[in-house]
Scaffold this active site. Structure first.
Site, PDB file in Angstrom:
ATOM      1  N   SER A 175      21.089   3.972  26.001  1.00  0.00           N
ATOM      2  CA  SER A 175      19.955   4.789  25.661  1.00  0.00           C
ATOM      3  C   SER A 175      18.644   4.498  26.704  1.00  0.00           C
ATOM      4  O   SER A 175      19.120   4.784  27.798  1.00  0.00           O
ATOM      5  CB  SER A 175      19.489   4.467  24.120  1.00  0.00           C
ATOM      6  OG  SER A 175      18.672   5.645  23.876  1.00  0.00           O
ATOM      7  N   ASP A 403      26.988  12.385  19.925  1.00  0.00           N
ATOM      8  CA  ASP A 403      25.785  11.826  20.010  1.00  0.00           C
ATOM      9  C   ASP A 403      24.622  12.982  20.551  1.00  0.00           C
ATOM     10  O   ASP A 403      24.983  13.513  21.437  1.00  0.00           O
ATOM     11  CB  ASP A 403      25.694  10.669  20.889  1.00  0.00           C
ATOM     12  CG  ASP A 403      24.159  10.020  21.459  1.00  0.00           C
ATOM     13  OD1 ASP A 403      23.452  10.271  20.361  1.00  0.00           O
ATOM     14  OD2 ASP A 403      24.123   9.333  22.235  1.00  0.00           O
ATOM     15  N   HIS A 429      26.108   6.962  19.656  1.00  0.00           N
ATOM     16  CA  HIS A 429      25.277   6.393  20.579  1.00  0.00           C
ATOM     17  C   HIS A 429      25.758   4.995  21.282  1.00  0.00           C
ATOM     18  O   HIS A 429      26.216   4.037  20.076  1.00  0.00           O
ATOM     19  CB  HIS A 429      23.761   6.185  20.175  1.00  0.00           C
ATOM     20  CG  HIS A 429      22.621   6.514  21.043  1.00  0.00           C
ATOM     21  ND1 HIS A 429      22.778   7.628  22.137  1.00  0.00           N
ATOM     22  CD2 HIS A 429      21.541   5.719  21.301  1.00  0.00           C
ATOM     23  CE1 HIS A 429      21.563   7.284  22.828  1.00  0.00           C
ATOM     24  NE2 HIS A 429      20.929   6.206  22.271  1.00  0.00           N
TER      25      HIS A 429
END
Length: 482
Positions: A175, A403, A429
């Site tokens: 991320s 995601d 994710h």
């Protein structure tokens, strides 16, 4: 032989594995703290070093203490690789036991993790007033990683009684920390052999309407229709029954309607982002078929899974400048409001979230929480890093098909920067490192519960192939690993 044995014993004596719980450090719509069990971590032994406060000033030489961790159980002494697992926008209290553990065993790698500046225990200041946050940025964080990388290599050489030796380094992140991983390889290619950028949000986005659209696609027609009906009903009830409808969701403290509506939207997002769509959709679709009150059905879901997180949506809470155990929400919003935006606004048509969660809501939040003149210059961020046109090499990008954040990642593949999408019903994710499902969070990286484990295994095999190739090129003495 005797010296090697002594060195090995010396290094392994640094290993202490103990229990810890912390935020896992993965990018979320708003930062949430996820408590984990002791078995979820490889080590919790805190180590410290002195970090430069401002890497861009020629005269400001102030420093602060920055926390890091090392795990050497799998390290192939003395020439094994070093995996730098980047910690993101949360308190970082150890090294998670996820799929990286498998990778470290396979490659005989040491694993080190550096806590992001300002988060957790690595705060340079005792107050988080806006003026004290001026040194909180991805640019400063990247230099932190570079300085730490040099520090750790030097300290390792001292332990091994050698000089001017470079182990092959590889950086990894998920991320925001996935974006840092890609950006680190972009900006410091001579310091790493390559990068794994999992669910890496490398594109700063002002109005991120694709986020909401992906939620609709991931939900499917029936669940999407139920969520849209819930939003419509809540918008209606807010006009006449504001207090009661907020209380129904355990969110009476959210006085600003936009905060409340953002909270409701986020609670749905979590199901798709972290690989649990059925946890949300099955009861809602069934309730709609039974003619039940959908708002009540959704409130039951929210209170069961997310009611304890309400305060991080409260702008009054975000304005708190006191340094507490976990101030991640205010810190991350500062980065959102100054660098990357990722404003999850409602699309003009066919939206799931309320139309009141718009650009004005986000800009007003930035102004209210941090003061006048605070807003994200996404153009400058994308010019500096390249956005999805990032110009680096030896970076592997991975994303889960469900995601919503994948639309801020690099999804098109190229020879120097391969990109893989893990396609399955509950692939969200960071699935490549964490497996499925992810709420309640189980970070060991098990792919058995993914609806298509083979899809996860295939991408993991591609990751291994790229790491193997790029490490071998470094070890063969390729200059600067470029």
């Amino acid at each position: 032989m005797e010296q090697n044995w002594k060195t090995t014993s010396f290094l392994l004596s640094f290993l202490v594995i103990s229990a810890f719980s912390c935020s896992y450090g993965y990018k979320m719509p708003r930062t949430r703290s996820t408590k984990l069990n002791a078995s979820h971590y490889l080590t919790t032994k805190e180590l410290w070093f002195s970090q430069t406060l401002d890497h861009f000033s020629p005269y400001d030489h102030r420093q602060f203490k920055q926390r890091y961790y090392e795990y050497l159980d799998n390290f192939r002494i003395p020439d094994g690789p070093i995996f730098l697992k980047i910690c993101g926008e949360s308190s970082c209290n150890g090294i998670p036991n996820d799929y990286l553990t498998v990778l470290s065993k396979k490659f005989g790698a040491a694993v080190v993790t550096l806590e992001h500046r300002y988060y957790g225990k690595s705060s340079p200041f005792k107050s988080l007033a806006t003026e004290n946050l001026r040194y909180l940025s991805s640019k400063q964080a990247l230099f932190d990683l570079a300085v730490f990388r040099q520090y750790y290599q030097k300290s390792l050489n001292q332990k091994l009684n050698r000089t001017n030796v470079e182990n092959p380094w590889f950086v990894l992140g998920v991320s925001y920390s996935g974006a840092l991983s890609a950006w680190f390889r972009l900006k410091f290619p001579h310091l790493t052999c390559g990068s794994l950028a999992s669910s890496a949000v490398v594109l700063a986005v002002y109005n991120f309407t694709e986020f909401d659209k992906q939620i609709g696609e991931s939900a499917g027609p029936e669940c999407k229709a139920a969520l849209q009906e819930i939003t419509h009903l809540v918008d209606q009830r807010l006009a006449t029954q504001k207090k009661s409808v907020k209380a129904l969701f355990g969110a009476a403290e959210l006085e600003i309607d936009g905060d409340f509506l953002y909270f409701l939207a986020d609670c749905a997002v979590m199901a798709f982002q972290y690989g649990n769509p059925d946890q949300l959709c099955s009861p809602l679709v069934q309730a709609k078929k039974n003619g039940e009150d959908l708002v009540d059905a959704y409130a039951k879901y929210v209170k069961e899974y997310y009611s304890s997180d309400v305060q991080i949506y409260n702008q009054k809470y975000l304005k708190n400048t006191a340094l507490t155990e976990d101030t991640s929400a205010r810190l991350w919003w500062f980065q959102v409001c100054t660098e990357v935006a990722y404003f999850q606004v409602a699309p003009k048509t066919d939206s799931i979230r309320s139309s009141k969660v718009d650009t004005k809501y986000h800009l007003d939040l930035c102004k209210n929480v941090f003061g006048e003149g605070v807003y994200p210059d996404v153009d400058a961020t994308n010019i500096y890093y390249g956005g999805t046109n990032i110009g680096g090499t030896k970076i592997v990008f991975t994303n889960g098909s469900q995601d919503p954040w994948r639309h801020a990642s690099k999804q098109t593949s190229s020879p120097d920067m391969p990109s893989y999408i893990i396609t399955c019903h509950n692939c969200g994710h960071g699935t490549d490192l964490r497996g499925c499902p992810q709420s309640p969070l189980s970070p060991e990286g098990d792919a058995k519960k993914c609806s298509n484990p083979d899809a996860v295994h295939k991408v993991r095999q591609k990751i291994i192939e790229n790491i193997d190739l790029w490490l071998s090129q470094c070890q063969d003495g390729e200059k600067s690993c470029i």
